[in-house]
Design an enzyme around this catalytic site. Structure first.
Site, PDB file in Angstrom:
ATOM      1  N   SER A 146       0.855  -1.184   0.000  1.00 14.69           N
ATOM      2  CA  SER A 146       0.000   0.000   0.000  1.00 14.69           C
ATOM      3  C   SER A 146       0.890   1.231   0.000  1.00 14.69           C
ATOM      4  O   SER A 146       2.025   1.196   0.486  1.00 14.69           O
ATOM      5  CB  SER A 146      -0.893   0.005   1.252  1.00 14.69           C
ATOM      6  N   TYR A 192      -1.444  -1.035  10.430  1.00 14.74           N
ATOM      7  CA  TYR A 192      -1.614  -1.316   9.005  1.00 14.74           C
ATOM      8  C   TYR A 192      -0.432  -0.799   8.199  1.00 14.74           C
ATOM      9  O   TYR A 192       0.122  -1.498   7.350  1.00 14.74           O
ATOM     10  CB  TYR A 192      -2.912  -0.684   8.512  1.00 14.74           C
TER      11      TYR A 192
END
Length: 312
Positions: free
Chosen positions: A185, A198
């Protein structure tokens, strides 16, 4: 001395201009990927007969499954929900005519990999897409306010990557070919407050992939990490698609044009442009109290209206 300094500055300036020019030329390949790498489909097909995709029942994983089937691969779908797997498998078989194998597995658990390895025996696997992942919470929050599910996040985002790569890579090395695509990401390319766990888990994918490519490049294996910004999936509550926030199908289709572009891409032209804009903003701007509070307020309000998130 003055003449020497002038020559030195001229030389340094020339080198800087040359480096900038080279980077600009390299960036042009994202505008014309089919010209830069015209044989992508044939290149991928040379890797092997089967493609394995984790988190394949929805979102980006499902999109890659369809795209790779269109490229001529037989597909192995791995995800936790059997009904969704069966539906996706049926759709792929009917629309592409390719063989599809499904493996039900919950990647938040660690006792699943022997079963997966046994199910993959005898298959010539040319591509692995490590896509499965989860957010600790869809609503951004400070670390101590996050739910106590860090073990599930690490198992799903990181242990799955390690174990699946071990299983598949040892099949690829003897054949001296293979392509492993690891979905990270943009949040993994810099420390991202309010998504601390995350962001850290995606940073692991980023560094793991780049280090592994150095180890196995000479073995004929391509290991690429992809660091997208917005993609409209269940994880993002199917946020409205736009120039930046891509549909999963569009993103997967475009990103496959970039498989020969090196060990790292953002996956699509829009995200490549956005990344270069973000790089120009000093981190202290993102980390200021005012920006963090505004981000927390806006995202919390938006996501509460949108509903819940989940893993893919």
């Amino acid at each position: 001395m003055g003449e020497f300094q002038q020559q030195l500055f001229t030389l340094v300036g020339g080198i800087v201009c040359l480096v900038f020019l080279v980077k600009c030329i390299q960036f042009l390949k994202y505008f014309f990927p089919r010209i830069w790498s015209a044989q992508t489909q044939a290149f991928l097909q040379s890797m092997g007969e089967w493609a394995v995709i984790t988190g394949a029942s929805d979102g980006i994983g499902k999109a890659y499954s369809f795209e790779l089937a269109k490229y001529g691969f037989n597909i192995v779908l791995i995800s936790r929900t059997l009904e969704k797997l069966q539906k996706v498998a049926s759709e792929i078989e009917q629309t592409t005519g390719r063989k599809v194998k499904i493996i039900q597995a919950d990647f938040t658990q660690r006792d699943i990999y022997h079963k997966i390895e046994q199910s993959l025996q005898g298959l010539e696997i040319g591509i692995l897409v490590n896509n499965v992942g989860m957010l600790p919470t869809p609503i951004p929050c400070r670390f101590l306010n996050a739910p106590d599910n860090d073990e599930d996040v690490i198992n799903c985002n990181n242990i799955s990557l390690i174990k699946m790569t071990q299983i598949i890579l040892k099949q690829m090395v003897p054949r001296q070919k293979g392509f492993i695509l690891n979905i990270s990401s943009a949040f993994g390319t810099f420390p991202c407050p309010m998504y601390t766990i995350y962001s850290a888990s995606k940073a692991f994918i980023y560094t793991f992939s780049k280090a592994l490519q150095v180890e196995y490049k000479e073995k004929g294996i391509i290991i690429q990490v992809m660091t997208p910004y917005g993609v409209s999936t269940q994880m993002t509550m199917y946020s409205k698609p736009s120039f930046i926030n891509k549909k999963a199908e569009e993103f997967a289709r475009e990103s496959l044009d970039y498989v020969t572009f090196g060990d790292e891409t953002f996956g699509c032209l829009a995200h490549e442009i956005l990344a270069r804009f973000v790089w120009c903003i000093p981190l202290w701007v993102f980390y200021s109290v005012q920006v963090q509070e505004s981000f927390l307020s806006v995202m919390s309000s938006y996501l509460k209206k949108s509903g819940g998130g989940g893993n893919t």
